[in-house]
Design a protein around this motif. Structure first.
Motif, mmCIF file in Angstrom:
data_model
loop_
_atom_site.group_PDB
_atom_site.id
_atom_site.type_symbol
_atom_site.label_atom_id
_atom_site.label_comp_id
_atom_site.label_asym_id
_atom_site.label_seq_id
_atom_site.Cartn_x
_atom_site.Cartn_y
_atom_site.Cartn_z
ATOM 1 N N THR A 79 -19.411 21.237 12.329
ATOM 2 C CA THR A 79 -19.840 22.590 11.984
ATOM 3 C C THR A 79 -18.779 23.654 12.219
ATOM 4 O OG1 THR A 79 -20.853 22.859 14.163
ATOM 5 C CG2 THR A 79 -22.270 22.068 12.382
ATOM 6 N N ASN A 80 -17.699 23.346 12.967
ATOM 7 C CA ASN A 80 -16.686 24.389 13.171
ATOM 8 C C ASN A 80 -15.448 24.197 12.295
ATOM 9 O OD1 ASN A 80 -15.025 22.514 14.561
ATOM 10 N ND2 ASN A 80 -15.854 23.108 16.562
ATOM 11 N N GLY A 103 -16.808 29.364 6.984
ATOM 12 C CA GLY A 103 -16.529 29.192 8.396
ATOM 13 C C GLY A 103 -15.976 30.457 9.020
ATOM 14 N N GLN A 112 -9.306 22.176 10.399
ATOM 15 C CA GLN A 112 -9.837 22.694 11.657
ATOM 16 C C GLN A 112 -9.408 24.137 11.891
ATOM 17 O OE1 GLN A 112 -7.057 20.904 11.572
ATOM 18 N NE2 GLN A 112 -5.945 20.929 13.515
ATOM 19 N N ARG A 113 -10.127 24.813 12.753
ATOM 20 C CA ARG A 113 -9.869 26.214 13.071
ATOM 21 C C ARG A 113 -8.745 26.324 14.095
ATOM 22 N NH1 ARG A 113 -15.044 28.557 15.188
ATOM 23 N NH2 ARG A 113 -14.269 28.312 17.304
ATOM 24 N N THR A 132 -15.907 19.832 15.690
ATOM 25 C CA THR A 132 -17.210 19.301 15.287
ATOM 26 C C THR A 132 -17.357 19.491 13.775
ATOM 27 O OG1 THR A 132 -18.459 21.372 15.482
ATOM 28 C CG2 THR A 132 -18.168 20.065 17.500
#
Length: 266
Positions: A80-81, A94, A68-69, A78
């Motif tokens: 997409t992130n 990303g 995850q970011r 999500t």
């Protein structure tokens, strides 16, 4: 007329295992969706601690993993992130940056080729138990998948952003699927995302049970033979897939935005 009442336990377990292969659906989510759903499910289960904690899964290319970011909570992840990064945490796909603490994931993936997913969080009961500097005690049937499968790191090495912490944590984990980190939190690994998700739920429940039991009296150990039997029975790929499907359905009801591809379901 009943046909199984005279069968032994091992025969019944074998029959049930065969039935699980055909009767339990593994689900049809991809890895990005599984990671996003795991984040949402663990958030709902009390694993949120601000921006602390990381989840990752091996990428298709050697030396890469999804994570995850930094800056997003588990309830904001999500499909997409998510980021694809290399062992140096350089972002390959990303936007944004990975948590610098993801560095110890690289060490674990190098040390454990059998591991394809890592979940590290600071849930309330694991964090509280970690303050006592005592190992996790598995003494109840529901948490048997962790029996003799949870290591303990008694010394806090500090914020895990250096290579030193990566070496220490990966060495302390050894060949186990879980580890309680003193003054820190928990970490679980799995051959699959489904397995890691299931174990992350269980280790927090185990810590909660241990704290309750310790407050009431002395915890009694499980019989080793039966505990090992329960560990092996409850920790099979199909059961992990079924557990994950349940957690995923709950997460989707609470967080329908986690997956952005229409029609994804169990």
């Amino acid at each position: 007329m009943a046909n199984t009442m005279n069968l032994g336990k091992s025969e019944l377990m074998t029959m049930a295992t065969r039935s699980m292969q055909t009767e339990l659906s593994p689900g049809d989510w991809n890895d990005r969706q599984k990671l996003a759903l795991t984040c949402r499910a663990l958030y709902d289960a009390g694993h949120d601690s601000g921006l602390a904690g990381q989840i990752s899964a091996r990428g298709t290319e050697p030396g890469t993993f999804l994570t995850q970011r930094l800056g997003l909570g588990f309830d904001e992840i999500t499909e997409t992130n998510l980021l694809l990064v290399d062992e140096d945490l350089t972002v390959l796909e990303g936007a944004g940056m990975a948590n610098p603490a993801n560095r110890f994931h690289s060490w674990i993936y190098r040390a454990r080729p059998d591991v394809n997913c890592i979940v590290h969080t600071h849930p309330l009961h694991c964090a509280a138990l970690s303050m006592l500097e005592v190992p996790l005690q598995v003494s109840q049937m529901d948490i048997a998948p962790l029996y003799d499968d949870c290591a303990f790191l008694p010394d806090w090495p500090g914020v895990p952003v250096g290579n030193e912490e990566g070496e220490i944590i990966s060495a302390a984990l050894g060949d186990k699927r879980a580890i309680l980190l003193a003054h820190h939190g928990q970490l679980v690994v799995g051959a699959t995302i489904e397995e890691a998700c299931s174990l992350a739920h269980l280790i927090e429940r185990a810590a909660h049970l241990q704290l309750l039991a310790m407050a009431a009296g002395e915890i009694k150990p499980l019989p080793p033979r039966l505990a090992k039997e329960a560990h092996d029975w409850t920790l099979t790929p199909r059961r992990s897939q079924a557990n994950f499907a349940y957690y995923a359905r709950k997460a989707l009801r609470n967080h329908p935005d986690a997956i952005e591809i229409p029609g994804a379901s169990a």
